[in-house]
Design a protein around this motif. Structure first.
Motif, mmCIF file in Angstrom:
data_model
loop_
_atom_site.group_PDB
_atom_site.id
_atom_site.type_symbol
_atom_site.label_atom_id
_atom_site.label_comp_id
_atom_site.label_asym_id
_atom_site.label_seq_id
_atom_site.Cartn_x
_atom_site.Cartn_y
_atom_site.Cartn_z
ATOM 1 N N GLY A 1 0.793 -1.228 0.000
ATOM 2 C CA GLY A 1 0.000 0.000 0.000
ATOM 3 C C GLY A 1 0.820 1.270 0.000
ATOM 4 N N GLY A 2 2.060 1.197 -0.496
ATOM 5 C CA GLY A 2 2.933 2.361 -0.523
ATOM 6 C C GLY A 2 2.476 3.413 -1.515
ATOM 7 N N VAL A 3 2.850 4.664 -1.225
ATOM 8 C CA VAL A 3 2.546 5.791 -2.101
ATOM 9 C C VAL A 3 3.872 6.488 -2.419
ATOM 10 N N GLY A 4 4.199 6.602 -3.691
ATOM 11 C CA GLY A 4 5.506 7.122 -4.063
ATOM 12 C C GLY A 4 5.458 8.270 -5.033
ATOM 13 N N THR A 5 6.589 8.954 -5.133
ATOM 14 C CA THR A 5 6.812 9.958 -6.171
ATOM 15 C C THR A 5 8.306 10.138 -6.344
ATOM 16 N N GLY A 6 8.716 10.577 -7.516
ATOM 17 C CA GLY A 6 10.126 10.821 -7.761
ATOM 18 C C GLY A 6 10.604 12.066 -7.030
ATOM 19 N N THR B 1 4.634 7.891 1.072
ATOM 20 C CA THR B 1 5.392 7.075 2.025
ATOM 21 C C THR B 1 6.840 6.874 1.601
ATOM 22 N N HIS B 2 7.121 6.943 0.307
ATOM 23 C CA HIS B 2 8.469 6.709 -0.214
ATOM 24 C C HIS B 2 8.758 7.662 -1.380
ATOM 25 N N PHE B 3 10.030 7.996 -1.504
ATOM 26 C CA PHE B 3 10.499 8.724 -2.682
ATOM 27 C C PHE B 3 11.348 7.792 -3.540
ATOM 28 N N THR B 4 11.423 8.110 -4.831
ATOM 29 C CA THR B 4 12.245 7.309 -5.739
ATOM 30 C C THR B 4 13.207 8.218 -6.512
#
Length: 364
Positions: free
Chosen positions: A113-118, A144-147
């Protein structure tokens, strides 16, 4: 025909790599994505999705249908064959190709269920982060996370040694910013640039989405920062010009993609970012350096906008403002002269008029 085989995970010097063999005319090659071992558990061997999206431009360039030998998300298969491939073929005058697969899967994978963006730390990127803060964002849509993906943007110029150096520097910069924002940064390296050998600007959306689809066991939502204001965008050589159409078509049963910030102009985004304190320390738009040079295309466009907004001095620690001030007057004339040919210049010019910037400048 291009044939793509089911991916596998391998360990590489303490990192983990997801790779898949693909064949063209009987010649086998490998496309791979590599990251820190701690994220290996989220890499998706159960679907060929990431590799199909990553190699789609290769099929279009060569005019070859693509045979997928392994499980493929049914939603992605439909979106590509019936919508996105015909659209790209019409925009760029390519021959339409077909995806073939006998093993379509409509059941989602187990997902965190993670939510990411660069997190490139540019205007578009930081605007996405700024917009997705606070109580107005529902719980399951909060980042929740960056990429940070090495899929070609760092290979647009310079020697291979310089490209590797700038990738490492930018990744470290983004990691420091992510840490201050209290989030993890997933850094992904890939050989996709060597595989495609095509313009990054034309192909960046599919390159970056392919890297994200590697982690379908982690992400449920992903915000891809828009490069264009949707009201003013027209199809062109930049794949960002049709992201608002392409991103939903790249979604799968596991992860949904959104074109974040597409409702704002570049000036509006810059104003939002100028209210984001972390940007005073980490904003990085420069084509060449971590400490923004102040003279390149992106630096001077950003700095003139910040000057119009009255926020330029907030960025003295991350821009060479003295270099910009030396060229500011000539750049203003360039913006005025080119405003009818370039929507970004028109956006800046309109803001100058609205804020009476040119009159104020002449009065000083």
């Amino acid at each position: 025909m291009i044939t793509i085989h089911q991916p596998e995970k391998v360990n590489i010097n303490g990192n983990v790599r997801l790779q898949a063999i693909y064949e063209i005319d009987g010649i086998k090659s490998v496309l791979w994505y590599e990251t820190d071992n701690k994220y290996g558990q989220y890499m998706t061997t159960e679907r060929v999705d990431a590799f199909l999206v990553g190699l789609l431009w290769l099929g279009l360039k060569k005019g070859r249908n693509i045979q997928v030998r392994g499980p493929l998300s049914e939603k992605l298969y439909y979106g590509l064959n019936h919508h996105l491939i015909p659209l790209i073929a019409q925009i760029y005058k390519y021959k339409p190709i077909q995806i073939q697969c006998d093993h379509l899967i409509s059941t989602p994978l187990s997902n965190e269920g993670g939510v990411g963006t660069g997190l490139s730390c540019g205007i578009d990127s930081l605007c996405t982060v700024y917009e997705h803060q606070g109580k107005s964002i529902p719980e399951h849509y909060q980042i929740t996370h960056f990429t940070f993906f090495n899929t070609g943007s760092n290979q647009m110029m310079g020697s291979k040694q310089w490209q590797e150096k700038i990738f490492q520097e930018r990744a470290a910069w983004a990691k420091a910013c992510a840490a201050e924002l209290g989030k993890e940064l997933i850094v992904v390296d890939s050989n996709i640039h060597e595989v495609l050998k095509m313009s990054f600007v034309r192909t960046h959306t599919l390159r970056n989405i392919s890297a994200l689809l590697v982690f379908q066991k982690l992400f449920q939502v992903y915000y891809y920062s828009a490069g264009y204001h949707i009201l003013n965008s027209k199809f062109n050589q930049d794949s960002a010009s049709y992201d608002a159409i392409s991103l939903p078509l790249l979604s799968t049963e596991n992860v949904n993609f959104y074109s974040a910030g597409s409702n704002y102009s570049r000036v509006q985004k810059t104003q939002m970012v100028s209210n984001f304190k972390i940007s005073y320390k980490y904003l990085n738009v420069c084509l060449f350096k971590i400490k923004n040079c102040g003279r390149c295309l992106k630096c001077k466009r950003t700095l003139l906008t910040l000057d119009i907004l009255g926020a330029i001095e907030k960025y003295r620690n991350v821009f060479n403002l003295d270099a910009f001030y030396k060229i500011k007057d000539s750049y203003i004339q360039e913006v005025i002269a080119s405003r009818n040919a370039d929507p970004l210049y028109k956006d800046i010019y309109d803001e100058m008029i609205r804020r009476r910037y040119l009159k104020q400048k002449n009065d000083t």
